[in-house]
Design a protein around this motif. Structure first.
Motif, mmCIF file in Angstrom:
data_model
loop_
_atom_site.group_PDB
_atom_site.id
_atom_site.type_symbol
_atom_site.label_atom_id
_atom_site.label_comp_id
_atom_site.label_asym_id
_atom_site.label_seq_id
_atom_site.Cartn_x
_atom_site.Cartn_y
_atom_site.Cartn_z
ATOM 1 N N LEU A 280 -7.054 3.061 -0.252
ATOM 2 C CA LEU A 280 -5.953 3.214 -1.198
ATOM 3 C C LEU A 280 -6.195 2.301 -2.397
ATOM 4 N N THR A 281 -6.265 2.918 -3.554
ATOM 5 C CA THR A 281 -6.627 2.171 -4.758
ATOM 6 C C THR A 281 -5.591 2.393 -5.858
ATOM 7 N N THR A 282 -5.184 1.316 -6.493
ATOM 8 C CA THR A 282 -4.395 1.385 -7.716
ATOM 9 C C THR A 282 -5.091 0.507 -8.748
ATOM 10 N N LYS A 283 -4.656 0.600 -9.985
ATOM 11 C CA LYS A 283 -5.297 -0.219 -11.010
ATOM 12 C C LYS A 283 -5.073 -1.691 -10.716
ATOM 13 N N HIS A 284 -6.068 -2.505 -11.056
ATOM 14 C CA HIS A 284 -5.930 -3.945 -10.869
ATOM 15 C C HIS A 284 -5.258 -4.556 -12.088
ATOM 16 N N VAL A 285 -4.225 -5.363 -11.846
ATOM 17 C CA VAL A 285 -3.510 -6.045 -12.924
ATOM 18 C C VAL A 285 -3.956 -7.500 -12.949
ATOM 19 N N GLU A 286 -4.542 -7.910 -14.044
ATOM 20 C CA GLU A 286 -5.034 -9.283 -14.158
ATOM 21 C C GLU A 286 -3.884 -10.191 -14.600
ATOM 22 N N THR A 287 -3.392 -11.017 -13.661
ATOM 23 C CA THR A 287 -2.325 -11.967 -13.962
ATOM 24 C C THR A 287 -2.348 -13.093 -12.945
ATOM 25 N N LYS A 288 -2.011 -14.291 -13.404
ATOM 26 C CA LYS A 288 -1.894 -15.410 -12.470
ATOM 27 C C LYS A 288 -0.538 -15.392 -11.777
ATOM 28 N N ASN A 289 0.397 -14.616 -12.312
ATOM 29 C CA ASN A 289 1.756 -14.594 -11.795
ATOM 30 C C ASN A 289 1.919 -13.479 -10.767
ATOM 31 N N SER A 290 1.470 -13.774 -9.558
ATOM 32 C CA SER A 290 1.483 -12.761 -8.495
ATOM 33 C C SER A 290 2.201 -13.252 -7.243
ATOM 34 N N HIS A 291 3.018 -14.292 -7.390
ATOM 35 C CA HIS A 291 3.747 -14.824 -6.241
ATOM 36 C C HIS A 291 4.682 -13.762 -5.672
ATOM 37 N N GLY A 292 4.619 -13.576 -4.364
ATOM 38 C CA GLY A 292 5.513 -12.637 -3.704
ATOM 39 C C GLY A 292 5.001 -11.226 -3.563
ATOM 40 N N THR A 293 3.741 -10.987 -3.871
ATOM 41 C CA THR A 293 3.236 -9.604 -3.792
ATOM 42 C C THR A 293 3.254 -9.062 -2.364
ATOM 43 N N GLY A 294 2.876 -9.894 -1.393
ATOM 44 C CA GLY A 294 2.860 -9.426 -0.008
ATOM 45 C C GLY A 294 4.250 -9.110 0.501
ATOM 46 N N CYS A 295 5.207 -9.998 0.203
ATOM 47 C CA CYS A 295 6.602 -9.755 0.590
ATOM 48 C C CYS A 295 7.109 -8.477 -0.059
ATOM 49 N N THR A 296 6.806 -8.334 -1.348
ATOM 50 C CA THR A 296 7.301 -7.181 -2.106
ATOM 51 C C THR A 296 6.724 -5.878 -1.573
ATOM 52 N N LEU A 297 5.435 -5.871 -1.241
ATOM 53 C CA LEU A 297 4.815 -4.652 -0.721
ATOM 54 C C LEU A 297 5.449 -4.235 0.596
ATOM 55 N N SER A 298 5.576 -5.163 1.537
ATOM 56 C CA SER A 298 6.138 -4.809 2.842
ATOM 57 C C SER A 298 7.601 -4.399 2.718
ATOM 58 N N ALA A 299 8.352 -5.055 1.811
ATOM 59 C CA ALA A 299 9.746 -4.674 1.589
ATOM 60 C C ALA A 299 9.836 -3.282 0.983
ATOM 61 N N ALA A 300 8.920 -2.960 0.067
ATOM 62 C CA ALA A 300 8.928 -1.637 -0.546
ATOM 63 C C ALA A 300 8.579 -0.554 0.476
ATOM 64 N N ILE A 301 7.664 -0.851 1.384
ATOM 65 C CA ILE A 301 7.355 0.108 2.457
ATOM 66 C C ILE A 301 8.603 0.355 3.293
ATOM 67 N N ALA A 302 9.296 -0.727 3.667
ATOM 68 C CA ALA A 302 10.516 -0.597 4.458
ATOM 69 C C ALA A 302 11.572 0.203 3.699
ATOM 70 N N ALA A 303 11.700 -0.055 2.392
ATOM 71 C CA ALA A 303 12.683 0.665 1.582
ATOM 72 C C ALA A 303 12.411 2.164 1.597
ATOM 73 N N HIS A 304 11.149 2.548 1.432
ATOM 74 C CA HIS A 304 10.815 3.974 1.424
ATOM 75 C C HIS A 304 10.986 4.607 2.802
ATOM 76 N N LEU A 305 10.737 3.835 3.863
ATOM 77 C CA LEU A 305 11.009 4.352 5.204
ATOM 78 C C LEU A 305 12.512 4.571 5.389
ATOM 79 N N ALA A 306 13.314 3.650 4.884
ATOM 80 C CA ALA A 306 14.770 3.799 4.965
ATOM 81 C C ALA A 306 15.245 5.025 4.196
ATOM 82 N N LEU A 307 14.511 5.358 3.140
ATOM 83 C CA LEU A 307 14.853 6.527 2.324
ATOM 84 C C LEU A 307 14.363 7.832 2.940
#
Length: 273
Positions: free
Chosen positions: A205-232
């Motif tokens: 699974l590939t998406t474009k890479h975003v070059e930024t130092k401000n990536s705090h919380g990406t893992g939490c956000t990804l798993s939460a988004a998966i849960a959100a879509h499952l809830a939907l």
């Protein structure tokens, strides 16, 4: 206990730690749920004193209090999906696993939160073993980063083939129903490339890479988004694809706040709508 209710809106539960800086943990999860029009509920496992520069203090919540939060939500509101984040110690992991079993939770997303993206171990070995043996086998999907996947698979991961081998090993040996090995901690062209394996299908699974130092919380956000879509109501692989797109968008709007690593911009993609 049946997690389905007559609620007029989908509901998701996050079982994770509180981030005082607002970039990860409970705060990131609730914002992610809200972005997807899913009502967010929470069971806090620990309270951290942290900001963009790092974590200064962590105070675990008593396991009984974590259980009480979970049951309070389930017995009144009910949920359609659950995600776990930082579970901090063996006792809390055990308590959460027992509730998953007792409440017959199906749409469980486990972000193992054992090792940071920089390779720093966050859980002691007893907690890691408890997570491996008690909780992950109950999950619909587990979402380890590179270093967590190395621990769970006992394999070094330096290439795309290594990621694939690790996903297969975690599925077989840890009895994970589906595995998403995340490439955020990889180097070069592999950053942002994830490997999905559910015992039948292996996908890159590939998406474009975003070059930024401000990536705090990406893992939490990804798993939460998966849960959100499952809830939907999305199926699992569709939920993963949709979650990856959301995280990429949020990274594109990452917040340059504080003196260190800022968080992804959970709501800022709305500016384009």
């Amino acid at each position: 206990m049946n997690s389905q209710t007559t609620s007029t809106v989908p509901v998701a539960l996050t079982i994770a730690g509180s981030d005082s800086g607002g970039g990860a943990g409970i705060q990131a999860d609730l914002r992610t749920f809200a972005f997807h029009c899913v009502h967010g509920t929470s069971a806090i496992t620990c309270v951290t004193a942290q900001n963009t520069l790092g974590v200064m203090r962590v105070d675990p919540i008593p396991p009984e209090a974590v259980v009480a939060q979970i049951r309070a939500v389930y017995e009144d509101i009910g949920v359609q999906a659950v995600k776990t984040g930082m579970l901090i110690n063996k006792e809390i992991i055990t308590a959460v696993a027992e509730q998953v079993e007792a409440l017959q939770i199906q749409n469980l997303v486990v972000d193992p939160v054992m090792v940071s993206r920089t390779g720093a171990q966050l859980l002691d070995n007893d907690a890691v073993n408890t997570l491996r043996h008690l909780l992950i086998p109950k999950a619909a999907i587990v979402t380890p980063n590179r270093y967590e996947a190395q621990i769970l698979s006992s394999l070094p991961i330096n290439s795309l083939d290594d990621m694939r081998a690790a996903a297969q090993m975690i599925h077989r040996n840890v009895r994970a129903k589906a595995v998403l090995v995340k490439g955020g901690g990889m180097q070069g062209n592999l950053r942002g490339v994830d490997i999905w394996f559910d015992g039948h299908k292996m996908e890159t699974l590939t998406t474009k890479h975003v070059e930024t130092k401000n990536s705090h919380g990406t893992g939490c956000t990804l798993s939460a988004a998966i849960a959100a879509h499952l809830a939907l109501g999305s199926d699992l692989i569709t939920a993963v694809r949709q979650a990856k797109e959301y995280v990429t968008s949020a990274l594109s709007y990452a917040l340059d706040i504080g003196k260190g690593q800022g968080p992804v911009g959970h709501f800022f993609p709305l500016l384009n709508k």
